[in-house]
Design a protein around this motif. Structure first.
Motif, PDB file in Angstrom:
ATOM      1  N   MET A   1       0.839  -1.192   0.000  1.00 16.39           N
ATOM      2  CA  MET A   1       0.000   0.000   0.000  1.00 16.39           C
ATOM      3  C   MET A   1       0.877   1.247   0.000  1.00 16.39           C
ATOM      4  N   GLU A   2       0.645   2.151  -0.925  1.00 21.80           N
ATOM      5  CA  GLU A   2       1.404   3.389  -1.000  1.00 21.80           C
ATOM      6  C   GLU A   2       1.112   4.284   0.212  1.00 21.80           C
ATOM      7  N   PRO A   3       2.103   5.116   0.617  1.00 19.21           N
ATOM      8  CA  PRO A   3       1.906   5.970   1.799  1.00 19.21           C
ATOM      9  C   PRO A   3       0.660   6.844   1.721  1.00 19.21           C
ATOM     10  N   VAL A   4       0.415   7.458   0.580  1.00 19.93           N
ATOM     11  CA  VAL A   4      -0.766   8.319   0.445  1.00 19.93           C
ATOM     12  C   VAL A   4      -2.040   7.487   0.549  1.00 19.93           C
ATOM     13  N   THR A   5      -2.033   6.313  -0.061  1.00 19.82           N
ATOM     14  CA  THR A   5      -3.183   5.418   0.033  1.00 19.82           C
ATOM     15  C   THR A   5      -3.421   4.990   1.471  1.00 19.82           C
ATOM     16  N   ALA A   6      -2.331   4.694   2.181  1.00 21.10           N
ATOM     17  CA  ALA A   6      -2.445   4.323   3.593  1.00 21.10           C
ATOM     18  C   ALA A   6      -3.013   5.465   4.421  1.00 21.10           C
ATOM     19  N   PHE A   7      -2.622   6.689   4.086  1.00 24.44           N
ATOM     20  CA  PHE A   7      -3.137   7.871   4.783  1.00 24.44           C
ATOM     21  C   PHE A   7      -4.659   7.930   4.687  1.00 24.44           C
ATOM     22  N   PHE A   8      -5.186   7.787   3.487  1.00 24.51           N
ATOM     23  CA  PHE A   8      -6.637   7.839   3.301  1.00 24.51           C
ATOM     24  C   PHE A   8      -7.322   6.587   3.845  1.00 24.51           C
ATOM     25  N   ALA A   9      -6.600   5.474   3.862  1.00 19.29           N
ATOM     26  CA  ALA A   9      -7.171   4.243   4.410  1.00 19.29           C
ATOM     27  C   ALA A   9      -7.402   4.377   5.913  1.00 19.29           C
ATOM     28  N   ILE A  10      -6.500   5.056   6.598  1.00 22.94           N
ATOM     29  CA  ILE A  10      -6.677   5.290   8.039  1.00 22.94           C
ATOM     30  C   ILE A  10      -7.926   6.129   8.291  1.00 22.94           C
ATOM     31  N   ILE A  11      -8.111   7.157   7.475  1.00 25.22           N
ATOM     32  CA  ILE A  11      -9.292   8.012   7.619  1.00 25.22           C
ATOM     33  C   ILE A  11     -10.564   7.211   7.364  1.00 25.22           C
ATOM     34  N   LEU A  12     -10.569   6.448   6.284  1.00 22.28           N
ATOM     35  CA  LEU A  12     -11.744   5.637   5.937  1.00 22.28           C
ATOM     36  C   LEU A  12     -12.040   4.621   7.037  1.00 22.28           C
ATOM     37  N   GLY A  13     -10.995   3.981   7.538  1.00 22.62           N
ATOM     38  CA  GLY A  13     -11.189   2.992   8.598  1.00 22.62           C
ATOM     39  C   GLY A  13     -11.792   3.610   9.847  1.00 22.62           C
ATOM     40  N   GLY A  14     -11.302   4.803  10.221  1.00 24.89           N
ATOM     41  CA  GLY A  14     -11.843   5.479  11.392  1.00 24.89           C
ATOM     42  C   GLY A  14     -13.302   5.846  11.221  1.00 24.89           C
ATOM     43  N   VAL A  15     -13.668   6.303  10.041  1.00 24.51           N
ATOM     44  CA  VAL A  15     -15.065   6.665   9.764  1.00 24.51           C
ATOM     45  C   VAL A  15     -15.962   5.424   9.823  1.00 24.51           C
ATOM     46  N   LEU A  16     -15.505   4.305   9.266  1.00 24.50           N
ATOM     47  CA  LEU A  16     -16.281   3.067   9.306  1.00 24.50           C
ATOM     48  C   LEU A  16     -16.511   2.607  10.740  1.00 24.50           C
ATOM     49  N   VAL A  17     -15.491   2.778  11.574  1.00 25.34           N
ATOM     50  CA  VAL A  17     -15.622   2.409  12.986  1.00 25.34           C
ATOM     51  C   VAL A  17     -16.714   3.238  13.655  1.00 25.34           C
ATOM     52  N   GLY A  18     -16.720   4.536  13.393  1.00 29.15           N
ATOM     53  CA  GLY A  18     -17.741   5.395  13.990  1.00 29.15           C
ATOM     54  C   GLY A  18     -19.141   5.045  13.527  1.00 29.15           C
ATOM     55  N   ILE A  19     -19.277   4.757  12.251  1.00 34.54           N
ATOM     56  CA  ILE A  19     -20.596   4.427  11.697  1.00 34.54           C
ATOM     57  C   ILE A  19     -21.120   3.122  12.276  1.00 34.54           C
ATOM     58  N   CYS A  20     -20.223   2.174  12.526  1.00 31.79           N
ATOM     59  CA  CYS A  20     -20.652   0.854  12.992  1.00 31.79           C
ATOM     60  C   CYS A  20     -21.406   0.930  14.315  1.00 31.79           C
ATOM     61  N   VAL A  21     -21.073   1.912  15.151  1.00 31.25           N
ATOM     62  CA  VAL A  21     -21.703   2.018  16.472  1.00 31.25           C
ATOM     63  C   VAL A  21     -23.210   2.226  16.345  1.00 31.25           C
ATOM     64  N   HIS A  22     -23.640   2.921  15.301  1.00 28.27           N
ATOM     65  CA  HIS A  22     -25.065   3.183  15.108  1.00 28.27           C
ATOM     66  C   HIS A  22     -25.849   1.915  14.783  1.00 28.27           C
ATOM     67  N   PHE A  23     -25.151   0.881  14.353  1.00 27.99           N
ATOM     68  CA  PHE A  23     -25.814  -0.365  13.980  1.00 27.99           C
ATOM     69  C   PHE A  23     -25.857  -1.379  15.121  1.00 27.99           C
ATOM     70  N   ILE A  24     -25.116  -1.131  16.194  1.00 27.71           N
ATOM     71  CA  ILE A  24     -25.021  -2.088  17.290  1.00 27.71           C
ATOM     72  C   ILE A  24     -26.144  -1.850  18.291  1.00 27.71           C
ATOM     73  N   PRO A  25     -27.056  -2.807  18.481  1.00 27.60           N
ATOM     74  CA  PRO A  25     -28.149  -2.622  19.442  1.00 27.60           C
ATOM     75  C   PRO A  25     -27.648  -2.819  20.868  1.00 27.60           C
ATOM     76  N   SER A 220     -17.708  14.009  12.491  1.00 31.82           N
ATOM     77  CA  SER A 220     -16.807  14.072  13.640  1.00 31.82           C
ATOM     78  C   SER A 220     -15.688  13.043  13.536  1.00 31.82           C
ATOM     79  N   CYS A 221     -16.038  11.821  13.105  1.00 31.92           N
ATOM     80  CA  CYS A 221     -15.016  10.775  12.965  1.00 31.92           C
ATOM     81  C   CYS A 221     -14.058  11.090  11.822  1.00 31.92           C
ATOM     82  N   PHE A 222     -14.570  11.725  10.765  1.00 31.19           N
ATOM     83  CA  PHE A 222     -13.705  12.115   9.652  1.00 31.19           C
ATOM     84  C   PHE A 222     -12.657  13.126  10.113  1.00 31.19           C
ATOM     85  N   ILE A 223     -13.072  14.101  10.912  1.00 29.47           N
ATOM     86  CA  ILE A 223     -12.140  15.128  11.395  1.00 29.47           C
ATOM     87  C   ILE A 223     -11.083  14.514  12.296  1.00 29.47           C
TER      88      ILE A 223
END
Length: 240
Positions: A1-25, A220-223
């Motif tokens: 994975m290229e460094p720039v790609t990894a940079f955006f992957a970290i952001i995407l991963g963090g956002v996915l983590v935040g979104i997942c909480v809304h689905f957990i009962p 908020s998770c994106f920031i």
């Protein structure tokens, strides 16, 4: 994975983590069988599922991105599925209450005024005890929890792999692996806590009215994830 790609992957991963909480009962009052959801906070349960996913993903870190993501998602989903099963068994045989959605029984779920479970079609209203907001985890919230766990596990595994690819060129493999695990765990915990300020208490997952607040969590998770990704990128690429 290229460094720039990894940079955006970290952001995407963090956002996915935040979104997942809304689905957990989950709900703290669920411990008293007085509300639909697993007997703990959504953020805590999501964090626990994330840690399970990270542990599984770490064993396949050298097998490629797709295997890492699959391992993380599967382990998180398995953890949530077993937790829901255990909670329902305790509710049914320990306190004598059947799984039922409080919001659906009162016609306030995202599906409208229907009192039937969105997946099974079972009517929820007859099973709600007076003075409660549901019991356990019916089929629709179980389904939502599995989706959330897959999303969160994928996001956490993505962060783990991205950080690892940034650190492994400049550190020994074992050191890069250890630090990546700590950072991924931290990103997961931070992004799991942020949705708590949006959810403010319990949630019945994707069928809860609070799912409409997901965009606030996304921002908020994106920031926060962007700041973390920038720090890691600077430390691993720019300074190096």
């Amino acid at each position: 994975m290229e460094p720039v790609t990894a940079f955006f992957a970290i952001i995407l991963g963090g956002v996915l983590v935040g979104i997942c909480v809304h689905f957990i009962p989950a709900s703290a009052t669920g411990a008293m069988s007085a509300a639909t959801g697993i007997a703990t906070g959504p953020s805590m349960l999501s964090a626990g599922a994330g840690m399970a996913g990270l542990l599984s993903a770490s064993y396949s870190i050298d097998s490629g991105l797709s295997v890492v993501l699959a391992s993380g998602a599967t382990a998180s989903a398995l953890m949530v599925a077993l937790t829901i099963l255990s909670g329902n068994i305790a509710n049914a045989f320990g306190t004598g209450v059947p799984p039922a959605s409080g919001q659906t029984a009162s016609g306030q779920s995202i599906t409208g005024k229907s009192t039937k479970d969105a997946i099974s079609g079972w009517d929820q209203k007859p099973y709600i005890s007076p003075g409660t907001d549901g019991h356990g985890m019916p089929v629709q919230t179980n389904f939502s929890g599995l989706i959330g766990a897959f999303i969160g596990g994928t996001g956490g595994a993505l962060v783990l792999f991205a950080v690892y690819t940034l650190l492994v060129p400049i550190l020994r493999q074992d050191a890069a692996f250890t630090i990546s695990g700590f950072i991924a765990g931290g990103v997961f915990l931070i992004n799991c806590v942020l949705p708590a300020y949006t959810l403010v208490g319990k949630t019945e997952g994707m069928f809860d009215q609070k799912i409409r607040k997901t965009p606030k969590t996304l921002v908020s998770c994106f920031i926060v994830s962007s700041v973390i990704a920038m720090i890691i990128y600077i430390a691993a690429v720019v300074i190096q």
